[in-house]
Design a protein around this motif. Structure first.
Motif, PDB file in Angstrom:
ATOM      1  N   SER A 122      44.156  45.221  35.173  1.00 23.94           N
ATOM      2  CA  SER A 122      44.621  46.419  34.420  1.00 23.94           C
ATOM      3  C   SER A 122      43.971  45.834  32.746  1.00 23.94           C
ATOM      4  O   SER A 122      43.195  44.297  33.054  1.00 23.94           O
ATOM      5  CB  SER A 122      45.914  46.298  33.788  1.00 23.94           C
ATOM      6  OG  SER A 122      46.050  44.962  32.890  1.00 23.94           O
ATOM      7  N   ALA A 123      43.739  46.982  31.809  1.00 22.63           N
ATOM      8  CA  ALA A 123      42.601  46.274  30.761  1.00 22.63           C
ATOM      9  C   ALA A 123      43.470  45.514  29.449  1.00 22.63           C
ATOM     10  O   ALA A 123      42.820  44.616  29.327  1.00 22.63           O
ATOM     11  CB  ALA A 123      43.157  47.799  29.937  1.00 22.63           C
ATOM     12  N   ALA A 124      44.540  45.764  30.111  1.00 22.76           N
ATOM     13  CA  ALA A 124      45.417  44.043  29.075  1.00 22.76           C
ATOM     14  C   ALA A 124      44.946  43.020  30.117  1.00 22.76           C
ATOM     15  O   ALA A 124      44.726  41.480  29.229  1.00 22.76           O
ATOM     16  CB  ALA A 124      46.898  44.181  29.714  1.00 22.76           C
ATOM     17  N   ALA A 125      44.243  42.387  31.275  1.00 28.41           N
ATOM     18  CA  ALA A 125      44.662  41.200  31.336  1.00 28.41           C
ATOM     19  C   ALA A 125      43.204  40.897  31.631  1.00 28.41           C
ATOM     20  O   ALA A 125      42.595  40.126  31.109  1.00 28.41           O
ATOM     21  CB  ALA A 125      44.417  41.667  33.339  1.00 28.41           C
ATOM     22  N   GLY A 126      42.301  42.162  31.419  1.00 31.46           N
ATOM     23  CA  GLY A 126      40.453  42.179  30.696  1.00 31.46           C
ATOM     24  C   GLY A 126      40.747  42.122  29.739  1.00 31.46           C
ATOM     25  O   GLY A 126      40.050  41.026  29.414  1.00 31.46           O
ATOM     26  N   ALA A 127      41.235  42.321  28.596  1.00 28.64           N
ATOM     27  CA  ALA A 127      41.693  41.200  27.198  1.00 28.64           C
ATOM     28  C   ALA A 127      42.203  39.895  27.428  1.00 28.64           C
ATOM     29  O   ALA A 127      41.007  39.314  26.371  1.00 28.64           O
ATOM     30  CB  ALA A 127      42.076  42.756  25.935  1.00 28.64           C
ATOM     31  N   LEU A 128      42.981  40.123  28.061  1.00 32.10           N
ATOM     32  CA  LEU A 128      43.033  38.166  27.764  1.00 32.10           C
ATOM     33  C   LEU A 128      42.081  37.419  28.280  1.00 32.10           C
ATOM     34  O   LEU A 128      42.108  36.320  28.017  1.00 32.10           O
ATOM     35  CB  LEU A 128      44.519  37.960  28.921  1.00 32.10           C
ATOM     36  CG  LEU A 128      45.167  36.819  29.450  1.00 32.10           C
ATOM     37  CD1 LEU A 128      45.186  36.663  27.519  1.00 32.10           C
ATOM     38  CD2 LEU A 128      46.297  37.048  30.219  1.00 32.10           C
ATOM     39  N   LEU A 129      41.210  38.045  29.763  1.00 33.03           N
ATOM     40  CA  LEU A 129      40.104  37.226  30.382  1.00 33.03           C
ATOM     41  C   LEU A 129      39.205  37.282  29.325  1.00 33.03           C
ATOM     42  O   LEU A 129      38.392  36.098  29.348  1.00 33.03           O
ATOM     43  CB  LEU A 129      39.962  37.792  31.038  1.00 33.03           C
ATOM     44  CG  LEU A 129      40.243  37.938  32.722  1.00 33.03           C
ATOM     45  CD1 LEU A 129      39.795  38.731  34.168  1.00 33.03           C
ATOM     46  CD2 LEU A 129      41.349  36.915  33.104  1.00 33.03           C
ATOM     47  N   ASP A 133      34.342  34.527  37.929  1.00 33.30           N
ATOM     48  CA  ASP A 133      33.349  34.615  36.374  1.00 33.30           C
ATOM     49  C   ASP A 133      32.988  36.100  36.351  1.00 33.30           C
ATOM     50  O   ASP A 133      32.724  36.879  35.228  1.00 33.30           O
ATOM     51  CB  ASP A 133      31.905  33.790  37.823  1.00 33.30           C
ATOM     52  CG  ASP A 133      32.213  32.416  37.048  1.00 33.30           C
ATOM     53  OD1 ASP A 133      33.080  31.991  36.600  1.00 33.30           O
ATOM     54  OD2 ASP A 133      31.959  32.477  38.846  1.00 33.30           O
ATOM     55  N   LEU A 134      32.756  37.036  37.850  1.00 34.26           N
ATOM     56  CA  LEU A 134      32.284  38.051  37.511  1.00 34.26           C
ATOM     57  C   LEU A 134      33.781  39.187  36.584  1.00 34.26           C
ATOM     58  O   LEU A 134      32.942  39.592  35.260  1.00 34.26           O
ATOM     59  CB  LEU A 134      32.208  39.212  38.208  1.00 34.26           C
ATOM     60  CG  LEU A 134      32.164  40.301  38.582  1.00 34.26           C
ATOM     61  CD1 LEU A 134      30.505  40.309  38.098  1.00 34.26           C
ATOM     62  CD2 LEU A 134      32.220  41.076  39.976  1.00 34.26           C
ATOM     63  N   LEU A 135      34.848  38.961  36.790  1.00 35.64           N
ATOM     64  CA  LEU A 135      35.690  39.621  36.376  1.00 35.64           C
ATOM     65  C   LEU A 135      35.838  39.473  34.557  1.00 35.64           C
ATOM     66  O   LEU A 135      35.915  39.992  34.012  1.00 35.64           O
ATOM     67  CB  LEU A 135      36.985  39.074  37.058  1.00 35.64           C
ATOM     68  CG  LEU A 135      36.932  39.582  38.387  1.00 35.64           C
ATOM     69  CD1 LEU A 135      38.237  39.401  38.819  1.00 35.64           C
ATOM     70  CD2 LEU A 135      37.004  41.236  38.357  1.00 35.64           C
ATOM     71  N   ARG A 136      35.414  37.775  34.052  1.00 42.64           N
ATOM     72  CA  ARG A 136      35.657  37.213  32.618  1.00 42.64           C
ATOM     73  C   ARG A 136      34.157  38.057  32.642  1.00 42.64           C
ATOM     74  O   ARG A 136      34.002  38.482  30.979  1.00 42.64           O
ATOM     75  CB  ARG A 136      35.346  35.712  32.948  1.00 42.64           C
ATOM     76  CG  ARG A 136      36.956  35.383  33.269  1.00 42.64           C
ATOM     77  CD  ARG A 136      36.676  33.632  33.247  1.00 42.64           C
ATOM     78  NE  ARG A 136      37.523  33.074  33.702  1.00 42.64           N
ATOM     79  CZ  ARG A 136      37.348  31.998  34.590  1.00 42.64           C
ATOM     80  NH1 ARG A 136      35.937  32.436  35.429  1.00 42.64           N
ATOM     81  NH2 ARG A 136      38.450  31.990  35.535  1.00 42.64           N
ATOM     82  N   MET A 146      42.213  52.183  32.380  1.00 41.67           N
ATOM     83  CA  MET A 146      40.315  51.786  31.270  1.00 41.67           C
ATOM     84  C   MET A 146      40.671  49.981  32.075  1.00 41.67           C
ATOM     85  O   MET A 146      40.137  49.400  31.484  1.00 41.67           O
ATOM     86  CB  MET A 146      40.696  51.525  30.160  1.00 41.67           C
ATOM     87  CG  MET A 146      41.349  52.787  29.020  1.00 41.67           C
ATOM     88  SD  MET A 146      39.949  54.488  29.317  1.00 41.67           S
ATOM     89  CE  MET A 146      40.997  55.568  29.262  1.00 41.67           C
ATOM     90  N   GLY A 147      41.416  49.990  32.742  1.00 41.70           N
ATOM     91  CA  GLY A 147      41.338  48.677  33.759  1.00 41.70           C
ATOM     92  C   GLY A 147      40.312  48.588  34.929  1.00 41.70           C
ATOM     93  O   GLY A 147      39.343  49.721  35.026  1.00 41.70           O
ATOM     94  N   ALA A 148      40.041  47.711  36.231  1.00 43.63           N
ATOM     95  CA  ALA A 148      39.428  48.129  36.499  1.00 43.63           C
ATOM     96  C   ALA A 148      40.612  48.282  38.414  1.00 43.63           C
ATOM     97  O   ALA A 148      41.436  47.829  38.918  1.00 43.63           O
ATOM     98  CB  ALA A 148      38.667  46.920  37.389  1.00 43.63           C
TER      99      ALA A 148
END
Length: 398
Positions: free
Chosen positions: A86-93, A301-304, A336-338
């Motif tokens: 999710s976008a929220a998880a991406g922001a956390l990362l 690493d890629l996701l971060r 807005m996530g992946a």
């Protein structure tokens, strides 16, 4: 309308045919779920590391993306996995605020679903009846325009260069939502068309945008920025717009920097800049940025490095995420996530724009756009509506 699982959890009916975005075309109709991992903030820990470790434990090692892949389609073994972030998880990362609460808390923030092949293939799903209620918007056009003006004020102060602002709408439904979500994948230009389901939730995607793709040791991202109606005049306007080109080039620069965190030195390049392509009844500008992946880079690493995608945050990314958290009234949920497919030697994740999600009671959609100093508030409101319209029409069966 819904079914109750053996554990008493209220769930949506699950698709018997897997149609995960970016799954291998030759495999899609033969896939069956082998294992699943879902992550929510209450679970704690690092979701990027958790996803990588779960995949490795189920025969899909992704700890060194530069390593040549070995065959992994053995009898009874995994084919690959659907991955949702999710976008929220991406922001956390990214170490940024996660924003307003999600309007669909039944959805996990990260999901990994490992698939193998069925023999014989599962039967196609039977379509159920579906009725969609009226849409309820998270903000009025005036509130959306005010958010655009607030971003312009932040740009004027030098806080940011660009911020993507997103609105949300939801509607109650009755019946089986899954065939309606599956229709999104048939929209023209839906490079990442497909669905992903879980207990009490489902996502349907019609995204045209590549967040990140890996094949033969090379990473590719295809940011989309710039929108006009799909007419001859619209194409001319898009190509001639200094505002749209400036907005676009900012994000291309940001994506170059994101890939540089993962790349062998000197290998980042822009392969194509500001190409105009069609999605439904819109022209959109797309660029292609690529790089050779460095040794020892894993999926975590890629996701971060790439989440959340720069074209739905703004620049600089961390400052843009701060503004998004302050301005948006409703969380971005599944948007807005992946979402896409991962396997050794192949990663293909779409950015979840043009995406809908359902929980047990409501269907949710999101749309927005990048705001620069040259943005006109009323035009930005109209652009978000134009992006949302084909998704809403497909859900309603039009």
């Amino acid at each position: 309308m819904r079914q109750i699982g053996p554990d008493g959890v209220d769930t949506l009916p699950l698709l018997t045919v897997v149609d995960a975005p970016a799954a291998p075309a030759d495999c899609r109709r033969t896939l069956v779920e082998h294992a699943r991992w879902e992550w929510r903030p209450a679970d704690g820990g690092d979701p990027a590391t958790g996803a990588q470790e779960f995949l490795a434990a189920h025969g899909l090692p992704l700890d060194d993306l530069a390593r040549p892949a070995t065959a992994h389609h053995g009898a009874g073994g995994p084919c690959g996995a659907a991955l949702y972030v999710s976008a929220a998880a991406g922001a956390l990362l990214a170490g940024a605020p996660t924003g307003a609460p999600t309007p669909a808390p039944a959805l996990p923030e990260v999901a990994v679903v490992v698939y193998g092949h069925a023999d014989p293939p599962p039967p196609p799903p039977a379509g159920g009846r579906w009725r969609l209620g009226d849409w309820s918007e998270s903000w009025t056009p005036a509130a959306h325009a005010a958010a655009v003006r607030a971003v312009r004020d932040a740009i004027g102060r030098g806080d940011v260069y660009q911020v993507n602002v997103v609105g949300h709408a939801s509607a109650r439904y009755a019946g089986d939502p899954l065939p309606a979500l599956a229709r999104l994948g048939a929209l023209p230009g839906a490079r990442y068309g497909g669905t992903l389901t879980g207990a009490g939730w489902a996502i349907g995607c019609a995204s045209p945008e590549t967040l990140v793709e890996l094949s033969d040791g090379r990473l590719v991202t295809r940011p989309i920025k710039g929108t006009r109606p799909a007419t001859a005049a619209g194409a001319r306007e898009l190509l001639a717009s200094a505002k749209e080109r400036a907005e676009h080039v900012m994000i291309v620069d940001l994506e170059r920097n994101d890939l540089a965190r993962l790349a062998r030195t000197g290998t980042v390049r822009v392969d194509e800049l500001f190409a105009v392509r069609r999605w439904c009844d819109l022209w959109q500008a797309e660029s292609t940025v690529s790089a050779a992946v460095a040794d020892g880079i894993g999926l975590a690493d890629l996701l971060r490095a790439v989440c959340p995608g720069g074209s739905v945050t703004g620049a600089p990314k961390r400052a843009a995420l701060d503004r998004i958290a302050a301005l948006e009234l409703v969380g971005r949920g599944a948007s807005m996530g992946a979402l896409g497919w991962v396997a050794p030697g192949r990663i293909d994740l779409g950015l979840t724009i043009r995406t809908a999600a359902v929980d047990a009671q409501r269907v949710h959609v999101w749309a927005g756009g990048g705001i620069t100093w040259g943005s006109d508030p009323d035009a930005e409101v109209a652009e978000a509506a134009a992006k949302s319209a084909p998704v809403r029409a497909a859900l309603s069966g039009r």
